[in-house]
Every structure is written in structure tokens, then in C-alpha cells.
Design a protein around this motif. Structure first.
Motif, mmCIF file in Angstrom:
data_model
loop_
_atom_site.group_PDB
_atom_site.id
_atom_site.type_symbol
_atom_site.label_atom_id
_atom_site.label_comp_id
_atom_site.label_asym_id
_atom_site.label_seq_id
_atom_site.Cartn_x
_atom_site.Cartn_y
_atom_site.Cartn_z
ATOM 1 N N ALA A 51 70.282 89.489 116.016
ATOM 2 C CA ALA A 51 69.408 90.588 116.431
ATOM 3 C C ALA A 51 69.817 91.863 115.729
ATOM 4 C CB ALA A 51 69.465 90.780 117.950
ATOM 5 N N ASP A 52 68.904 92.438 114.980
ATOM 6 C CA ASP A 52 69.114 93.738 114.348
ATOM 7 C C ASP A 52 68.632 94.801 115.320
ATOM 8 O OD1 ASP A 52 69.285 96.002 112.837
ATOM 9 O OD2 ASP A 52 67.780 95.406 111.363
ATOM 10 N N ALA B 211 69.874 104.854 117.299
ATOM 11 C CA ALA B 211 68.970 103.715 117.459
ATOM 12 C C ALA B 211 69.706 102.516 118.053
ATOM 13 C CB ALA B 211 68.358 103.344 116.111
ATOM 14 N N TRP C 234 74.885 90.420 114.512
ATOM 15 C CA TRP C 234 74.152 90.863 113.339
ATOM 16 C C TRP C 234 75.147 90.982 112.187
ATOM 17 C CZ3 TRP C 234 69.668 90.141 111.776
ATOM 18 C CH2 TRP C 234 69.087 90.876 110.734
ATOM 19 N N ARG D 63 70.704 106.064 112.808
ATOM 20 C CA ARG D 63 71.056 104.664 113.012
ATOM 21 C C ARG D 63 71.980 104.508 114.217
ATOM 22 N NH1 ARG D 63 73.562 103.467 108.401
ATOM 23 N NH2 ARG D 63 71.684 102.762 107.337
ATOM 24 N N SER E 195 62.883 91.414 122.546
ATOM 25 C CA SER E 195 62.839 90.031 122.085
ATOM 26 C C SER E 195 64.136 89.304 122.406
ATOM 27 C CB SER E 195 62.580 90.004 120.580
ATOM 28 O OG SER E 195 62.623 88.689 120.081
ATOM 29 N N GLU F 186 68.771 97.862 115.381
ATOM 30 C CA GLU F 186 68.153 99.061 114.825
ATOM 31 C C GLU F 186 66.629 98.941 114.835
ATOM 32 O OE1 GLU F 186 68.399 101.925 110.838
ATOM 33 O OE2 GLU F 186 69.480 100.012 110.887
ATOM 34 N N ASP F 187 66.138 97.708 114.874
ATOM 35 C CA ASP F 187 64.705 97.422 114.931
ATOM 36 C C ASP F 187 64.210 97.663 116.358
ATOM 37 O OD1 ASP F 187 62.166 96.324 115.066
ATOM 38 O OD2 ASP F 187 62.733 94.421 114.144
ATOM 39 N N PRO F 188 63.216 98.525 116.564
ATOM 40 C CA PRO F 188 62.751 98.830 117.924
ATOM 41 C C PRO F 188 62.244 97.614 118.700
ATOM 42 C CG PRO F 188 61.897 100.439 116.369
ATOM 43 C CD PRO F 188 62.525 99.350 115.555
ATOM 44 N N ALA F 189 61.847 96.555 117.991
ATOM 45 C CA ALA F 189 61.324 95.370 118.670
ATOM 46 C C ALA F 189 62.406 94.366 119.049
ATOM 47 C CB ALA F 189 60.286 94.683 117.781
ATOM 48 N N ALA F 190 63.623 94.578 118.577
ATOM 49 C CA ALA F 190 64.660 93.548 118.711
ATOM 50 C C ALA F 190 65.172 93.386 120.136
ATOM 51 C CB ALA F 190 65.819 93.853 117.775
ATOM 52 N N ALA G 4 68.571 101.102 121.709
ATOM 53 C CA ALA G 4 68.592 99.664 121.963
ATOM 54 C C ALA G 4 69.270 99.338 123.292
ATOM 55 C CB ALA G 4 69.300 98.941 120.826
#
Length: 251
Positions: free
Chosen positions: A73-74, A123, A37, A120, A83, A76-80, A128
């Protein structure tokens, strides 16, 4: 293990620990998914590591015979996280190795840590990592796999980083017990201070004076331990917080 496919996170800089781990795994015959990232590297490391740096690393590893896919892949994004594992498995097949070398790391203390920074750190370093471990376990083949999470013993004046790494330790150790019936080993690995370009001359001199080997740790030193823990021979080691720091912590 019937397959040697690994996801290595945090491979945004060619001089970093993640890249060093990827090089050793490629030399040992692993096919690799590498996540990165760049906005983090630009924000924290003030490094201009663009996509071309990751592409160059991928080409280097492919020349060693590995199949390689690079995935931004970020975390910090809950969906990352989910995926990321799904994409890695789609490209390589079922994953049997997971190396968590990504991090959010910004120094601050009890009195000046912001809520945004604290959230952050947790997260990226905690939530993650748990999500990646869960997704990895759910897709692992019948003969299991191995997880290695890179950690740290930082505490004072590094509040969100140190606290989040402490939480990561507990998750990695819990995974060893909870996922053991899936034939998955899990360990937290503390490499101590490794100079990947972040050390000032003052820090470098202080670390070398305390280091009984007389030299600084390098990514390759960490990578050799990771490769062992991912190997069939290393999978009996599980549920451990391992310090592989050249004796630095013994001082």
C-alpha cells in the motif's frame, strides 16, 4: 473482543518495529493483515527488503497459528487507505485492532525542507492515518476495537516528520473521544529511540549513555505495550499519549 483481527501498517522490514509488533500479536492469537511499501524502504532506509522478506515474515507468523495476509500500500495515494482496510477485512473478517506503524521519515530543517517532502510527510503520516482510523471505525464490530498509533517527539532539524507526528497525536487522541461510543479505544504511543538498524555507532553510544536501563529499546519492547493496549484488559486506557521508552524521556 469477539474477534482478534488486526491491521498492522509499515511492516516492510523484518527488523522493524512493525514486524516486532506482528510477532507478538501472532503469539497472542491475533490474525493479521500486514501492509508494506518497498519503494519507501529502498528510498529512505536504503534497504533491499523485497517481497520475499515480507513473505518470510508471513510464513513465520502462520507457523505460530495466525492467518496472515500481506498487502502492499502506497499510503501517499489518497485512495490507498480505504482500500487497505477493505482488503484486510475481506481476508480476515471485521478488524478489531489497528496499529499505525508506517511512516515517512526524512530529516530536514526549517530552511531546507522542500515543499514536496513536507507534503509527502503529511500525506503519509497524517492524512493516511486519519483515513485508516475512519475506515477502521466504520467497519468495526459492535464490541468495538482498539487503535494504537506510533508517534515521536522529534522537533528541531526534523521538521516535516516531527510536525506530522504531532498532528497524528491529536488525531489519535480525538479518536478516543469521538469513537468512544463505538467502543473503540485509541492511543498514541511514543517508543523513544529503538535500534532497528538505522543507528550509527555514534548514535547508539549516545542513546545508551542516556538510557537509564543501560540498553537500547528493541521492537519486542514496543510490541508488548501495543499488545496490552489492543487487549480487552488494555482498552480502558484511551486518549493518551504514552511514552514507553524505558525511562529515556525522564533524563
Amino acid at each position: 473482543m469477539s474477534q482478534r483481527n488486526a491491521l498492522v501498517t509499515g511492516v516492510g522490514r523484518s527488523a522493524g518495529i512493525g514486524a516486532g509488533i506482528a510477532r507478538v500479536l501472532a503469539a497472542e492469537g491475533w490474525d493479521l493483515a500486514l501492509s508494506y511499501w518497498h519503494p519507501y524502504d529502498e528510498r529512505v532506509n536504503q534497504a533491499s527488503s523485497g517481497a520475499e522478506e515480507v513473505s518470510a515474515l508471513a510464513k513465520e507468523l502462520e507457523q505460530r497459528g495466525s492467518s496472515v495476509v500481506t498487502l502492499p500500500a502506497d499510503l501517499e495515494d489518497p485512495a490507498a487507505a480505504d482500500s487497505l482496510v477493505e482488503q484486510a477485512a475481506e481476508h480476515l473478517g471485521p478488524l478489531t485492532g489497528l496499529v499505525l506503524s508506517h511512516t515517512e521519515g526524512v530529516d530536514s530543517s526549517i530552511l531546507d525542507t522542500t515543499l514536496e517532502s513536507f507534503d509527502r510527510h503529511f500525506a503519509v503520516n497524517v492524512r493516511a492515518s486519519w483515513q485508516l482510523i475512519r475506515a477502521f471505525a466504520l467497519q468495526a464490530p459492535d464490541d468495538g476495537g482498539a487503535i494504537v498509533a506510533l508517534t515521536s517527539d522529534h522537533t528541531a532539524h526534523n521538521l516535516p516528520y516531527g510536525a506530522s507526528k504531532g498532528a497524528l497525536d491529536r488525531i489519535a487522541i480525538a479518536a478516543a473521544y469521538e469513537l468512544g461510543d463505538r467502543k473503540i479505544s485509541s492511543n498514541a504511543l511514543n517508543p523513544g529511540p529503538v535500534d532497528t538498524g538505522w543507528m550509527t555507532e555514534e548514535i547508539r553510544d549516545a542513546v545508551q549513555q542516556r538510557q537509564p536501563t543501560g540498553r537500547l529499546g528493541a521492537p519486542a519492547d514496543v510490541a508488548g505495550v501495543v499488545a496490552f493496549l489492543l487487549s480487552d484488559a488494555g482498552r480502558w486506557v484511551s486518549g493518551q499519549l504514552i511514552k514507553a521508552d524505558g525511562g529515556f524521556s525522564a533524563a
